[in-house]
Design a protein around this motif. Sequence first.
Motif, PDB file in Angstrom:
ATOM      1  N   GLN A  62      39.995  33.306  41.130  1.00 17.50           N
ATOM      2  CA  GLN A  62      40.091  34.220  42.267  1.00 17.50           C
ATOM      3  C   GLN A  62      39.208  35.429  41.996  1.00 17.50           C
ATOM      4  OE1 GLN A  62      44.046  35.605  43.126  1.00 17.50           O
ATOM      5  NE2 GLN A  62      43.460  36.443  45.100  1.00 17.50           N
ATOM      6  N   TYR A  63      38.628  35.970  43.057  1.00 16.45           N
ATOM      7  CA  TYR A  63      37.744  37.126  42.942  1.00 16.45           C
ATOM      8  C   TYR A  63      38.551  38.355  42.522  1.00 16.45           C
ATOM      9  CZ  TYR A  63      33.994  40.389  43.997  1.00 16.45           C
ATOM     10  OH  TYR A  63      33.022  41.343  43.903  1.00 16.45           O
ATOM     11  N   ASN A  64      38.034  39.087  41.549  1.00 18.61           N
ATOM     12  CA  ASN A  64      38.646  40.323  41.074  1.00 18.61           C
ATOM     13  C   ASN A  64      37.771  41.485  41.540  1.00 18.61           C
ATOM     14  OD1 ASN A  64      39.337  42.604  39.500  1.00 18.61           O
ATOM     15  ND2 ASN A  64      40.192  41.291  37.909  1.00 18.61           N
ATOM     16  N   ALA A  65      38.241  42.216  42.539  1.00 20.58           N
ATOM     17  CA  ALA A  65      37.446  43.296  43.123  1.00 20.58           C
ATOM     18  C   ALA A  65      37.174  44.410  42.114  1.00 20.58           C
ATOM     19  CB  ALA A  65      38.158  43.860  44.356  1.00 20.58           C
ATOM     20  N   GLN A  68      34.425  42.982  39.934  1.00 16.70           N
ATOM     21  CA  GLN A  68      33.303  42.487  40.743  1.00 16.70           C
ATOM     22  C   GLN A  68      32.856  41.091  40.311  1.00 16.70           C
ATOM     23  OE1 GLN A  68      31.885  44.387  43.393  1.00 16.70           O
ATOM     24  NE2 GLN A  68      33.771  45.485  43.027  1.00 16.70           N
ATOM     25  N   GLY A  69      33.823  40.184  40.149  1.00 13.96           N
ATOM     26  CA  GLY A  69      33.492  38.818  39.774  1.00 13.96           C
ATOM     27  C   GLY A  69      34.717  37.918  39.827  1.00 13.96           C
ATOM     28  N   TYR A  70      34.489  36.626  39.708  1.00 14.63           N
ATOM     29  CA  TYR A  70      35.579  35.649  39.720  1.00 14.63           C
ATOM     30  C   TYR A  70      36.125  35.521  38.305  1.00 14.63           C
ATOM     31  CZ  TYR A  70      34.343  34.495  44.443  1.00 14.63           C
ATOM     32  OH  TYR A  70      34.120  34.569  45.788  1.00 14.63           O
ATOM     33  N   GLY A  71      37.178  36.262  38.002  1.00 17.40           N
ATOM     34  CA  GLY A  71      37.722  36.274  36.659  1.00 17.40           C
ATOM     35  C   GLY A  71      39.214  36.056  36.592  1.00 17.40           C
ATOM     36  N   ASN A  72      39.895  36.034  37.729  1.00 20.06           N
ATOM     37  CA  ASN A  72      41.344  35.830  37.727  1.00 20.06           C
ATOM     38  C   ASN A  72      41.669  34.351  37.887  1.00 20.06           C
ATOM     39  OD1 ASN A  72      41.495  38.579  37.612  1.00 20.06           O
ATOM     40  ND2 ASN A  72      42.492  38.864  39.573  1.00 20.06           N
ATOM     41  N   TYR A  73      42.494  33.843  36.987  1.00 16.82           N
ATOM     42  CA  TYR A  73      42.930  32.447  37.082  1.00 16.82           C
ATOM     43  C   TYR A  73      44.046  32.335  38.113  1.00 16.82           C
ATOM     44  CZ  TYR A  73      40.358  31.652  32.776  1.00 16.82           C
ATOM     45  OH  TYR A  73      39.370  31.556  31.841  1.00 16.82           O
ATOM     46  N   VAL A  74      43.987  31.307  38.953  1.00 18.90           N
ATOM     47  CA  VAL A  74      45.021  31.063  39.950  1.00 18.90           C
ATOM     48  C   VAL A  74      46.178  30.282  39.330  1.00 18.90           C
ATOM     49  CG1 VAL A  74      45.497  29.944  42.165  1.00 18.90           C
ATOM     50  CG2 VAL A  74      43.328  31.137  41.809  1.00 18.90           C
TER      51      VAL A  74
END
Length: 163
Positions: A62-65, A68-74
């Motif tokens: 998931q995007y981490n605002a 500023q990148g896709y670093g969160n695991y769903v």
Amino acid sequence: FDNPTQRYYEDGIAGSDQPHVFKLQAAYDNPNVWKLAEKFSMGYSIGGAMDFRSGTPINRLQYNAWRQGYGNYVAKRGTQERLPAYLGLDLRAALAMSIAGTQVDIILQVFNILNSLDVLSADQRALTSAGLPVFGTQSGAVFAQPTSYQSPRRFELGVRFSF
């Protein structure tokens, strides 16, 4: 740089995990099988290599605002889908000629002889920061869409001189 909301999801199977890897290489060399004259002989060599690997895991990110990148695991890392298995098969043949003390080899190599186009990596972007699916510029969600494939069949022809 730790994100306390992600600690549970960060544990798990590494992104490069391949639980099954099998490699086999074989070669046969017969350098002077035909002696055609006093200073001229011919031989050959053949060989091959096989590489089988199970697919690596795909993580839903998931995007981490804030970052500023896709670093969160769903979901917990490495517990979702996997890429398909990979199989590579390469062959090599050489004709060796010995002419007055000079060795000349004519070599033919074929890489990916099965012409497999296995998927090597896939897009892991799954959700926006608002929790909505990520869509590409074409159509449909981008998650798990292939981003790289195995190289297609390739032939190489070469000559080697040894003196």
